[in-house]
Design an enzyme around this catalytic site. Structure first.
Site, short mmCIF file in Angstrom:
data_model
loop_
_atom_site.label_atom_id
_atom_site.label_comp_id
_atom_site.label_asym_id
_atom_site.label_seq_id
_atom_site.Cartn_x
_atom_site.Cartn_y
_atom_site.Cartn_z
N ARG A 285 -1.91 -6.64 -7.99
CA ARG A 285 -0.44 -7.33 -7.62
C ARG A 285 -0.46 -8.44 -8.56
O ARG A 285 0.61 -8.86 -8.98
CB ARG A 285 -0.81 -7.87 -6.15
CG ARG A 285 -0.66 -6.97 -4.98
CD ARG A 285 -1.18 -7.48 -3.73
NE ARG A 285 -2.80 -7.79 -4.07
CZ ARG A 285 -3.40 -8.26 -2.86
NH1 ARG A 285 -3.09 -8.28 -1.71
NH2 ARG A 285 -4.93 -8.53 -3.17
N HIS B 43 0.81 -1.16 -0.05
CA HIS B 43 -0.02 0.23 -0.04
C HIS B 43 0.83 1.26 -0.07
O HIS B 43 0.46 2.29 -0.73
CB HIS B 43 -1.06 0.09 1.31
CG HIS B 43 -1.77 -1.16 1.21
ND1 HIS B 43 -2.01 -1.76 2.53
CD2 HIS B 43 -2.83 -1.62 0.67
CE1 HIS B 43 -3.08 -2.68 2.34
NE2 HIS B 43 -3.35 -2.73 1.09
N SER C 17 -3.04 -7.96 3.29
CA SER C 17 -3.34 -7.76 4.94
C SER C 17 -3.78 -9.14 5.54
O SER C 17 -3.47 -9.35 6.68
CB SER C 17 -4.35 -6.48 4.86
OG SER C 17 -3.93 -5.41 4.24
N LYS D 247 -15.35 -8.86 3.62
CA LYS D 247 -14.30 -9.48 4.44
C LYS D 247 -14.65 -9.55 6.01
O LYS D 247 -15.15 -8.46 6.46
CB LYS D 247 -13.16 -8.62 4.37
CG LYS D 247 -12.10 -8.98 2.98
CD LYS D 247 -10.98 -8.03 2.98
CE LYS D 247 -10.11 -8.42 1.62
NZ LYS D 247 -8.89 -7.11 1.53
O1 PNS Z 1 -8.41 -3.24 0.61
P1 PNS Z 1 -9.73 -4.04 0.02
O2 PNS Z 1 -10.45 -4.82 0.75
O3 PNS Z 1 -9.37 -4.70 -1.25
O4 PNS Z 1 -10.54 -2.84 -0.34
C1 PNS Z 1 -12.03 -2.93 -1.05
C2 PNS Z 1 -12.94 -1.74 -0.69
C3 PNS Z 1 -13.09 -1.23 0.67
C4 PNS Z 1 -12.23 -0.44 -1.53
C5 PNS Z 1 -14.29 -2.12 -1.30
O5 PNS Z 1 -14.80 -3.14 -0.56
C6 PNS Z 1 -15.15 -0.98 -1.17
O6 PNS Z 1 -15.27 -0.01 -2.18
N1 PNS Z 1 -15.98 -0.86 -0.06
C7 PNS Z 1 -16.93 0.33 -0.17
C8 PNS Z 1 -18.31 -0.26 -0.18
C9 PNS Z 1 -18.59 -0.34 -1.85
O7 PNS Z 1 -18.56 0.89 -2.41
N2 PNS Z 1 -18.88 -1.49 -2.40
C10 PNS Z 1 -19.25 -1.35 -3.68
C11 PNS Z 1 -18.03 -1.77 -4.59
S1 PNS Z 1 -18.45 -1.83 -6.30
#
Ligand code: PNS
Length: 165
Positions: A91, A17, A128, A41
């Site tokens: 990645r 990150h 993570s 998650k």
């Molecule tokens: O680090 P991550 O877990 O890959 O991040 C994913 C994250 C938090 C960016 C994604 O889950 C997200 O955007 N969450 C907010 C809720 C949302 O907008 N969901 C619709 C995504 S299309």
């Protein structure tokens, strides 16, 4: 002026990150790093406030980076902070499938486009989830996380690493 939003769950933020944020800070005028909830998650280590406090410490050396946290849709946050684009790191090809789907959903519901940045290959194994698991079981993750995260992991789960002291 181009402002981008770099969202993630950051539980915890790791050196992959860090690399992405430093790259984005070089490419764009402003970067907003945001800790969000990933609804798919579970089993988290730090709550949203703790994750953002760690982001603050990790990126304080970058003057054009600010941090925030948000419980809601990432596109709503992008609108709130005035981001021109969302930035995500890739990645491996396996990341691409889910990231592409999210990017397409986000552009469909809001018009906000996502830009992808490749991670350096030497950090492409960092995740993570694995860092949490290895640290919880006493493995040495010190070289994989910024110093503030290493210290919080020590406080939180007693991880001590290879070298005493
Ligand atoms: O680090 P991550 O877990 O890959 O991040 C994913 C994250 C938090 C960016 C994604 O889950 C997200 O955007 N969450 C907010 C809720 C949302 O907008 N969901 C619709 C995504 S299309």
């Amino acid at each position: 002026m181009t402002r981008v939003l770099y969202p993630g769950s950051f539980d915890p933020v790791h050196n992959g990150h860090l690399e992405m944020v430093e790259t984005a800070a070089n490419l764009f005028d402003e970067v907003v790093v945001a800790a969000l909830i990933n609804p798919s998650k579970g089993g988290g280590l730090f709550d949203l406030e703790e994750r953002m406090a760690l982001l603050d410490e990790c990126f304080e050396h970058l003057p054009n980076v600010r941090t925030t946290m948000f419980d809601g849709l990432v596109v709503n946050l992008a609108a709130e902070v005035g981001a021109d684009f969302i930035v995500k790191g890739l990645r491996a090809v396996s990341d691409f499938e889910s990231e592409l789907q999210m990017a397409q959903m986000n552009v469909e519901i809001s018009g906000v486009q996502t830009l992808f940045l490749p991670t350096a290959s030497r950090r492409s194994f960092l995740a993570s989830r694995l860092i949490r698991e290895v640290a919880r079981l006493g493995g040495d993750v010190r070289d994989m996380v910024p110093d503030p995260v290493r210290r919080r992991l020590e406080d939180r789960i007693g991880f001590r690493g290879r070298i005493d002291g």
